[in-house]
Write an enzyme that holds these catalytic residues in place. Structure first.
Site, PDB file in Angstrom:
ATOM      1  N   TYR A 134      -1.997   0.710  10.200  1.00  0.00           N
ATOM      2  CA  TYR A 134      -2.096  -0.054   8.954  1.00  0.00           C
ATOM      3  C   TYR A 134      -0.828   0.108   8.120  1.00  0.00           C
ATOM      4  CZ  TYR A 134      -3.519  -1.305   4.216  1.00  0.00           C
ATOM      5  OH  TYR A 134      -3.566  -1.852   2.961  1.00  0.00           O
ATOM      6  N   SER A 156       0.820  -1.207   0.000  1.00  0.00           N
ATOM      7  CA  SER A 156       0.000   0.000   0.000  1.00  0.00           C
ATOM      8  C   SER A 156       0.856   1.260   0.000  1.00  0.00           C
ATOM      9  CB  SER A 156      -0.906   0.005   1.238  1.00  0.00           C
ATOM     10  OG  SER A 156      -1.490   1.267   1.450  1.00  0.00           O
ATOM     11  N   GLU A 214       0.371   3.520   1.864  1.00  0.00           N
ATOM     12  CA  GLU A 214       0.446   3.913   3.270  1.00  0.00           C
ATOM     13  C   GLU A 214       1.809   3.624   3.885  1.00  0.00           C
ATOM     14  OE1 GLU A 214      -1.630   5.480   5.436  1.00  0.00           O
ATOM     15  OE2 GLU A 214      -3.026   5.912   3.817  1.00  0.00           O
TER      16      GLU A 214
END
Length: 329
Positions: A154, A130, A132
């Site tokens: 996350y 991701s 992220e």
């Protein structure tokens, strides 16, 4: 006939990937969690087709913490490709449930890789990473070499999993790859994600079923693409002759404000008359601008994102309008 095993097959990405692999002649196996409902809305066409389900598509019950069941499924199915898409993927929710997020997203990935390392015939493995993992990056746009700097539970869990994939590839010589996915949406996106929340609200307000839309930060910018195209890229990554990591993005960034405006304009409404800001929906840490450089995927795989935010919004709003009309007949 090639075969593949997909975790998260009933999700947005997993369902698009499943369709793609079936079209390419694969036998597809999916790992699903046991629940009280047998509904598979994103796979309804394949699940209800007797010529596909039970013949070329098979679902197996297991949890990411259940290594015995996953090991047994692998032994029985012997896939040539393994796509790991499952995990707790809601960034905002990860602040509320950090332990389970890390258990499923970080340790769940590690457990799978340990099982794969022991297999006599190791399948090619793709981990859905991701954007992220970059947190609030100091470099823009970001690419595969951008330092990891997560600022959410996350993102931290995904950073661990991403690094472990690289370690297993380099230390054990395994065909393990990361697909570093920037925001990718579709009509199949779950309703608790902000993009679907926006398009569904625009459709409901247009139909008189809702009056207001509550949002948190609307100035954060994201690189939004179409999930179906990203599923195609994941398949291409495992078809290359060398394992590697690839960042997947459109290279264009829009704010939540611009996404919201596009959705409401598509149904002929002024978004400012219907949207209210609510601090409850503001994340404790939220990167302001994320922009991906997918030139490596273009150069090596021949993949480039085609659908950009304006077209994506129209697609999602039109789907929600149609679904609501059918539900309210």
């Amino acid at each position: 006939m090639p075969s593949a095993l997909i975790t998260g097959i009933t999700g947005q990405d997993g369902s698009y990937l499943c369709e793609l692999l079936l079209e390419k002649g694969y036998t597809v196996h999916g790992i699903v969690r046991r629940s009280s409902s047998l509904d598979r809305p994103r796979l309804i066409g394949q699940y209800n087709d007797p010529s596909i389900y039970g013949k070329r598509l098979f679902l197996h019950y297991a949890d990411l913490s259940d290594t015995t069941s996953i090991r047994r499924i692998l032994a029985n199915t012997q896939p040539s490709e393994f796509y790991h898409l499952a995990g707790q993927s809601h960034v905002g929710l990860s602040f509320e449930i950090p332990e389970s997020t890390c258990e499923l997203t970080a340790m769940g990935t590690l457990r799978i890789m340990e099982i794969l390392r022991d297999q006599p015939n190791q399948p090619k493995f793709l981990h859905a990473s991701s954007r992220e993992i970059f947190g609030t990056p100091k470099i823009s746009p970001q690419d595969e070499s951008t330092p990891l700097n997560p600022n959410s539970p996350y993102g931290c869990a995904k950073s661990f999993a991403t690094q472990m994939v690289r370690i297993y590839r380099e230390s054990h010589g395994l065909f393990f790859c990361n697909a570093i996915l920037y925001n990718h949406e579709s009509p199949r996106r779950a309703e608790n994600f902000v993009t679907r929340k926006i398009t569904l609200a625009a459709a409901r307000i247009k139909m008189g079923l809702q009056s207001k839309l509550m949002l948190g930060s609307i100035d954060s910018a994201r690189d939004w693409g179409f999930a179906k195209e990203y599923a195609e890229a994941m398949w291409l990554i495992l078809q290359h002759d060398q394992p590697d990591d690839y960042l997947l993005a459109t290279g264009t960034s829009y704010t939540v404000r611009e996404f919201t405006q596009a959705a409401f304009e598509h149904v002929g409404l002024d978004w400012e008359k219907h949207v209210e800001l609510d601090p409850r929906f503001v994340r404790p840490a939220d990167p302001e601008c994320l922009l991906g450089d997918a030139s490596k995927a273009d150069r090596i795989l021949g993949w480039k994102a085609v659908t950009k935010m304006p077209e994506l919004v129209k697609m999602m709003v039109d789907h929600d309008l149609k679904s609501l009309a059918q539900a309210n007949k």
